[in-house]
Design an enzyme around this catalytic site. Sequence first.
Site, PDB file in Angstrom:
ATOM      1  N   ASP A 168     -34.858  30.949 -72.746  1.00  0.00           N
ATOM      2  CA  ASP A 168     -34.889  30.551 -74.202  1.00  0.00           C
ATOM      3  C   ASP A 168     -35.461  31.835 -74.867  1.00  0.00           C
ATOM      4  OD1 ASP A 168     -34.494  29.033 -76.579  1.00  0.00           O
ATOM      5  OD2 ASP A 168     -36.420  28.186 -76.504  1.00  0.00           O
ATOM      6  N   ASP A 185     -43.699  30.802 -74.153  1.00  0.00           N
ATOM      7  CA  ASP A 185     -42.949  29.567 -74.110  1.00  0.00           C
ATOM      8  C   ASP A 185     -41.987  29.741 -73.061  1.00  0.00           C
ATOM      9  OD1 ASP A 185     -44.168  29.018 -76.387  1.00  0.00           O
ATOM     10  OD2 ASP A 185     -42.632  29.541 -77.808  1.00  0.00           O
TER      11      ASP A 185
END
Length: 284
Positions: A168, A185
């Site tokens: 991502d 993340d």
Amino acid sequence: MKIPKRLQPLVEDGLVDEVLRPLMSGKEAAVYVVRCGNELRCAKVYKEANKRSFRQAVQYQEGRKVRNTRRARAMEKGSKFGRGQQEEAWHNAEVDALYRLSAAGVRVPTPHGCVDGVLLMELVTDEDGDVAPRLNDVSMSAEQALEDHAFMMQSIVRMLCAGLVHGDLSEFNVLVDAYGPVIIDLPQAVDATQNNHARSMLERDIANMTSYYGQYAPELKSTRYAKEIWALYEDGELHPDSELTGFFEDDEADADVDGVLEEIKAAFAEEAARLERIRDADSD
């Protein structure tokens, strides 16, 4: 500020001395600036599955192994216990990825443990000691864009050599401190050898990075790092310090169209024969 409910246990246990302020709220978690002793850190509070806007969780969890067979069975059945274990595995995936990537020389925040769905980690700051901005909020010269893009490609290579694909990666998941980009993340990071979507995710990660830096250095848009990196990886020739060119030549060998057509015809003939046998059996 008032202590959020999810952070209260960490304060009571002495892991966090003070909750200073909210930092951001994203699709999968809310992040707070906290004080732990004399250090400022981040407390990433993961949202519950039904409150996350991050979709396709099953696709990202493919290939993740659970050693405890009871937990694995519960997760497969989707029981209440299993869903709880699945959430815990989702949280721990980021902690594991941070440790693995830090050891592999990838610039990521230093983790300090995960307790009850709250990840404590390093607060990434800029040269003035303020919270480091996201890449999306930074502008740069063409020269800087080329330098940082090359750094990100090398980081992606090191991630892949460590067996992981971010999955991502974009300008919203990269911070910029005084020394350059820091990747953040990672709960959706996938195992490069166990997840069938690893290649497409790698290609998307690289496309996102190239598109962003390409705004400042348009020549980057014609590069083919994804194909180059994956080809080296498949051939067992990718190393953490592999020198990349950004160029890749497709195999120009002509496809065997006639051979493919013959295989299709043979498959149709086989199916027709199977149906004929079924009809004959029914007649008998």
